[in-house]
Motif scaffolding. Structure first.
Motif, PDB file in Angstrom:
ATOM      1  N   UNK A  12      89.876 -92.140 -31.859  1.00 52.85           N
ATOM      2  CA  UNK A  12      88.804 -91.127 -30.938  1.00 52.85           C
ATOM      3  C   UNK A  12      87.217 -91.651 -31.398  1.00 52.85           C
ATOM      4  N   UNK A  13      86.695 -92.464 -31.987  1.00 50.48           N
ATOM      5  CA  UNK A  13      85.268 -92.656 -32.082  1.00 50.48           C
ATOM      6  C   UNK A  13      85.526 -93.998 -30.908  1.00 50.48           C
ATOM      7  N   UNK A  14      87.001 -94.409 -31.014  1.00 47.67           N
ATOM      8  CA  UNK A  14      86.265 -95.882 -29.324  1.00 47.67           C
ATOM      9  C   UNK A  14      86.452 -94.671 -27.754  1.00 47.67           C
ATOM     10  N   UNK A  15      87.272 -93.886 -27.932  1.00 47.78           N
ATOM     11  CA  UNK A  15      87.111 -93.314 -26.737  1.00 47.78           C
ATOM     12  C   UNK A  15      85.953 -92.916 -26.489  1.00 47.78           C
ATOM     13  N   UNK A  18      83.327 -95.383 -25.436  1.00 48.50           N
ATOM     14  CA  UNK A  18      83.598 -95.517 -24.440  1.00 48.50           C
ATOM     15  C   UNK A  18      82.730 -94.447 -22.623  1.00 48.50           C
ATOM     16  N   UNK A  19      82.431 -93.164 -23.812  1.00 48.08           N
ATOM     17  CA  UNK A  19      81.795 -92.458 -23.137  1.00 48.08           C
ATOM     18  C   UNK A  19      82.511 -90.603 -22.456  1.00 48.08           C
ATOM     19  N   UNK A  20      83.457 -90.973 -23.500  1.00 44.00           N
ATOM     20  CA  UNK A  20      84.746 -89.911 -22.909  1.00 44.00           C
ATOM     21  C   UNK A  20      84.357 -88.480 -23.957  1.00 44.00           C
ATOM     22  N   UNK A  21      83.813 -87.121 -23.550  1.00 42.07           N
ATOM     23  CA  UNK A  21      83.417 -85.965 -24.708  1.00 42.07           C
ATOM     24  C   UNK A  21      84.724 -86.101 -25.694  1.00 42.07           C
ATOM     25  N   UNK A  22      84.425 -85.207 -26.837  1.00 43.42           N
ATOM     26  CA  UNK A  22      85.070 -85.427 -27.285  1.00 43.42           C
ATOM     27  C   UNK A  22      86.612 -83.679 -26.524  1.00 43.42           C
TER      28      UNK A  22
END
Length: 272
Positions: A12-15, A18-22
């Motif tokens: 989740x933190x890596x995503x 990468x700029x992907x919203x939670x």
């Protein structure tokens, strides 16, 4: 917070890096929970979405999990009793034919027929559940309470009822209520007229919703949710008790019959 809350927090933190919203990360998973997040997060904040999920869980998922926990052991006892009946009918009694009377065979075969019938009916109910599932009052209440919780969540952010119903018509598990509501509203029918024509709706929802339309819809939806959650917990408790009584009664009957059968050779020796 993410490290504490999720097992796979590194992904989740890596995503996130990468700029992907939670909210996109959470709603991209499979399952009803993530389907709800995906639906509500478009219109509610993450906090409001999680609050709605918590209410849904308390109202339905928790009830069912408690029900299954209470019924697992009795169901196992019932299946064990059925296995014992088959064992005695087809293996033990034929081997003891010289020491047992015909009545023992008859009783065991009757028991085998009863157990087999119950099991066959349960299997048929599971296979063809789609044909009758939505007609059960318990299922109607569960579907309606899910609909009420999700509708209330959307109304709390001051969405118009028609827009809220349009959003809910995309939610698969309550589509049998939300979809006809939205479609018929588009045709100019009144909301109460549509509600009365939906066979999968809990009828006790209609008067409360009608009062809510005249006063405060969100408040009356909360009353319905609270009232129906209490009713559901009582109904599920009664069903689980009935299953337990059936299971333990079958075990008790088996013990008595086995005891009588095992005593028959001794009785024959005493009478000689």
């Amino acid at each position: 917070m993410i490290e504490i809350s999720f097992k796979e927090h590194e992904k989740i933190i890596n995503a996130l890096h990468q700029g992907i919203p939670l909210i996109h990360i959470l709603s991209s998973q499979k399952g009803k929970t993530f389907e709800t997040i995906h639906l509500l997060s478009k219109h509610l904040s993450l906090k409001e979405t999680l609050q709605a999920l918590h209410t849904l869980s308390q109202a339905t998922s928790k009830l069912f999990s408690n029900f299954f926990k209470e019924c697992i052991y009795p169901v196992f006892m019932f299946l064990f009793s059925y296995g014992m009946v088959l064992f005695f009918s087809h293996i033990l009694l034929p081997a003891m034919k010289e020491y047992t009377d015909a009545n023992s065979f008859v009783i065991m075969y009757i028991l085998e027929i009863i157990y087999s019938t119950i099991l066959f009916v349960l299997i048929l109910l599971l296979i063809f559940r789609k044909f009758f599932w939505t007609k059960l009052e318990l299922i109607k209440k569960i579907t309606t309470i899910r609909f009420a919780i999700l509708l209330d969540s959307l109304l709390t952010i001051s969405l118009p009822t028609s827009q809220a119903l349009e959003i809910l018509s995309q939610y698969q598990s309550i589509q049998q209520i939300s979809l006809p509501l939205f479609e018929n509203l588009q045709k100019g029918k009144t909301i109460l007229e549509i509600l009365r024509s939906i066979p999968t709706l809990d009828t006790s929802f209609i008067p409360l919703f009608q009062i809510g339309l005249e006063t405060n819809t969100s408040k009356l939806l909360k009353i319905y949710i609270s009232k129906t959650s209490f009713t559901l917990s009582k109904e599920i408790k009664r069903i689980s008790i009935a299953i337990q009584i059936m299971a333990y009664s079958s075990v008790g009957l088996m013990v008595l019959l086995v005891y009588q059968i095992m005593l028959m050779p001794l009785n024959m020796l005493n009478s000689m």
